[in-house]
Design a protein around this motif. Sequence first.
Motif, PDB file in Angstrom:
ATOM      1  N   VAL A 371      57.388  39.040  49.245  1.00 43.54           N
ATOM      2  CA  VAL A 371      55.856  38.742  49.690  1.00 43.54           C
ATOM      3  C   VAL A 371      55.001  39.853  50.312  1.00 43.54           C
ATOM      4  N   SER A 372      55.723  41.025  50.206  1.00 40.88           N
ATOM      5  CA  SER A 372      54.740  42.291  50.597  1.00 40.88           C
ATOM      6  C   SER A 372      54.453  43.093  49.721  1.00 40.88           C
ATOM      7  N   GLU A 373      54.774  42.612  48.275  1.00 39.35           N
ATOM      8  CA  GLU A 373      54.246  43.445  47.151  1.00 39.35           C
ATOM      9  C   GLU A 373      52.899  43.203  46.862  1.00 39.35           C
ATOM     10  N   ARG A 374      52.178  44.423  46.700  1.00 35.58           N
ATOM     11  CA  ARG A 374      50.668  44.507  46.256  1.00 35.58           C
ATOM     12  C   ARG A 374      50.517  43.770  44.923  1.00 35.58           C
ATOM     13  N   MET A 375      49.348  43.266  44.902  1.00 37.67           N
ATOM     14  CA  MET A 375      48.944  42.725  43.432  1.00 37.67           C
ATOM     15  C   MET A 375      47.468  42.761  43.297  1.00 37.67           C
ATOM     16  N   TYR A 376      46.815  42.895  42.291  1.00 38.54           N
ATOM     17  CA  TYR A 376      45.401  42.789  41.827  1.00 38.54           C
ATOM     18  C   TYR A 376      44.995  41.677  41.642  1.00 38.54           C
ATOM     19  N   ILE A 377      44.099  41.157  42.487  1.00 37.28           N
ATOM     20  CA  ILE A 377      43.632  39.813  42.309  1.00 37.28           C
ATOM     21  C   ILE A 377      42.213  39.817  41.844  1.00 37.28           C
ATOM     22  N   PRO A 378      41.853  39.543  40.858  1.00 35.41           N
ATOM     23  CA  PRO A 378      40.454  39.712  40.199  1.00 35.41           C
ATOM     24  C   PRO A 378      39.802  38.250  40.555  1.00 35.41           C
ATOM     25  N   PRO A 379      38.511  38.443  40.696  1.00 33.55           N
ATOM     26  CA  PRO A 379      37.780  37.309  41.343  1.00 33.55           C
ATOM     27  C   PRO A 379      37.691  36.153  39.998  1.00 33.55           C
ATOM     28  N   LEU A 380      37.320  34.977  40.611  1.00 32.09           N
ATOM     29  CA  LEU A 380      37.177  33.785  39.819  1.00 32.09           C
ATOM     30  C   LEU A 380      35.649  33.293  39.803  1.00 32.09           C
ATOM     31  N   ALA A 381      35.330  32.530  38.816  1.00 32.48           N
ATOM     32  CA  ALA A 381      34.028  32.167  38.586  1.00 32.48           C
ATOM     33  C   ALA A 381      33.063  31.536  39.731  1.00 32.48           C
ATOM     34  N   THR A 382      33.877  30.646  40.439  1.00 32.49           N
ATOM     35  CA  THR A 382      33.284  29.921  41.567  1.00 32.49           C
ATOM     36  C   THR A 382      34.013  30.221  42.964  1.00 32.49           C
ATOM     37  N   VAL A 383      33.554  30.517  44.099  1.00 30.15           N
ATOM     38  CA  VAL A 383      33.934  30.267  45.200  1.00 30.15           C
ATOM     39  C   VAL A 383      33.628  29.370  46.116  1.00 30.15           C
ATOM     40  N   ILE A 384      34.585  28.315  46.782  1.00 31.94           N
ATOM     41  CA  ILE A 384      34.163  27.292  47.361  1.00 31.94           C
ATOM     42  C   ILE A 384      34.717  27.555  48.996  1.00 31.94           C
TER      43      ILE A 384
END
Lengths: 428, 349
Positions: A371-384
């Motif tokens: 759970v401490s591995e870094r990942m690249y988190i791209p955006p999604l179209a909508t944020v709620i």
Amino acid sequence: MELELFDYSIDELRWGERTALTGKSLSVHAPDLRELLKDLSHDIHVDYEIARPGESKRIVHVLDTVLPIAKLPGHATTFPGFDSPAQLVGTGKTNRIRNLLVTVTGRFPNVEALTPIEKPREGILDMGGVGAPFSYGSDCFHLILSLTPASSVSNATFDQSLRNMAIRCARYLAQVEKTNSESEKQVISLKPVSEHLPTVVLIYQVQSQLCCARTFYYAEEVSKTLPTFVHPAEFFDGAVVSGNYKSERKIPTSQHCANPFIAELLERHGKSMNFLGAILSRGYNDSFEQKKKMGLWVARLARNLGAEGAIAIMEGTGNGTVDFMQTVKACEDEGIKTVAVLHESNGPKGYERPLVDHPKEADGMISRGNVSERMYIPPLATVIGGSEIDLHLKASHDPRLPFLFDPTIFFGSYGKMGSSGFRAEYEN
Amino acid sequence: MIKVLHYVNQFFAGIGGEDKAGHEVLFLPHAVGVGAVIENAVKVHPIEYATIACGDNYFHEEEEKALQAIRASIDRFQPDFFLAGPAFNAGRYGLACAKLCSWVQDNWRIPAITGMHEGNPGIREVGRRLFVIQTGSSAASMPETLKCFSLLIERLISRDTKAIEDFRAEYCLPIPRRFTVKTDTPDYVRAVDLLLAKLNGQPYESEIPRIEAQQDPIPNLTGRLKDATVALVTEGGLVPKGNPDRLESSRGTKYFKYAIGDRDDLKRGEFQAMHTGYDTSTVDEDPDRIVPLDAMRVLEKAERFKKLHDHYFVTTGTGAMPSKMAEIGAGIADELAGSGINAVILTAT
């Protein structure tokens, strides 16, 4: 003890002129919800939103998800003790919409007044993209209650209100008028089976410390109880409810009601084993002596239930791992063969010791990944749910922009990583 | 056109030796030194080669600034591959190469290649999926190392996944570390299967290796307690109210010391605990319960020991990696050792 579960599923969730289930399509009339929650939402503004599996939507500040379950008239109510007096549950008939969640989002009104341990941790729920297999609930439909409390609301009131709102909403949705909707009937029970099959209990350790980091059993804090036997059917009726906002590690209320470990053990009951039920215990006891005793009491109860084997799961991390490992050790010392499930923290570079505590008796571990591995988190179209997320009290971030983080930013990620089939392995 | 960006230190850039180790980041729109050899070896492909040079000390002492400058170069140049080193057994250079390659791969998601000897401390900074070409301990192994760099670039250009993985197996340093992989079977199924194997007397294997924590024995007091100066150290996160230095409440990276020379007691409301790992309400109510100043003053007056050190040291021992905590511990120990402290009371939660 026997519970008849009438299971509905939906393939569409949309806004409509009335709240009703037609076939597999659920339409929701927002004013019905507003009316329903009127007396609970003093000084709390509620925005209603919808999200569907696979959509490019990111729900932020997720505090809990609740499964729509309701007893048929004439029975007790689900989620006993919340918004109603407690009665025993786990018998009679229950309606459930199995792939719909009532999802509560929001920020506490007076965060600065909370101690570090009470402060909710950011939890985002990605419905699609790389985050989906790390986000609990990404495979469900969501009716979202996005809450904005006035600063006059106390933290304690907000904590209580958000739970009651979600629970009331969930009961209401499970009871909506249904037209041409078919349910699948399941009977949740522990029928007597061949005495040659090995006997197995599920050890179910929750986080229960104080406000914002606690779990309820019949609306009573688990921290005020001793380890106790819980019948699987009670879980299905909402006997266990989450009040824990340690987002990544929490078992959401909906997962207490539909826990994949309970489902799997019920599935194997009578085939390869004799499932005896669950033992509910708590972690995060204050001293090592208390942690050890908690383990001893769990083992004693398992022994008296006649268990030869145990599956142990826990909600939490770090501190709670010690209680958990003391429980595993005590079971093994009692001759109860135990398999325990945990996430690993091997660090972003993968070389750190996987667990904070690992006695030699814990020789059957199942991993949920690093759970401490870094990942690249791209955006999604909508944020709620908000326009800024909190990267675990260290920095804030605009959730419409990509970022590098580890899976702890996702709601219910520890459990979800397990369900998604993740584990850690050595790699060169 | 394939764009290659290559990071080298001041020495390999031809800027100078140790006297130029403070040299700041320099972008050169062409290959330099070892880069020219690699460029020449892969010249059948249309390649645009550029170099980033930086002093070994500058990178470590001004890491933020160095990264900022390198970020700007990468954003402008838009490389397809990032190279660093080879660093052989050079520690500072190796650390910079490993850190940079990991950082570039994380942020730009392009292949990153470095080379070093297995004894290089930079190994600890190597991120997942990096290519770390195994080298000898000195630049004597330069020719074959550069051949390896060129070979890997050829294979990356060809996008031949099998050839690339074969390369990794044959030429890259094996650095066993644990990362997340996806299986086809959820945890609840694997758990029940494992339990049934255990119950039925079949062979079974734990998925998590048991790695014992490094045990550090508590040292004995060398002199007499009566003559000792004692310091209070805690991982319990106790800081002055308002947390002036912003000690993190978890995933700590810092430690601080706070003066207690003029106090006999830590008063409620003047201190608070920054720690997400335990219920801090008892400590907030009476801060002496994590930093026991009141009790220590009584013992000091009774001459059980000579003197209480006039600062206490604090960090937050939760959510952080053990290696980080070891670093913090070493920092505190160094300061204590330099202040004539003979004994420490370390309170943990």
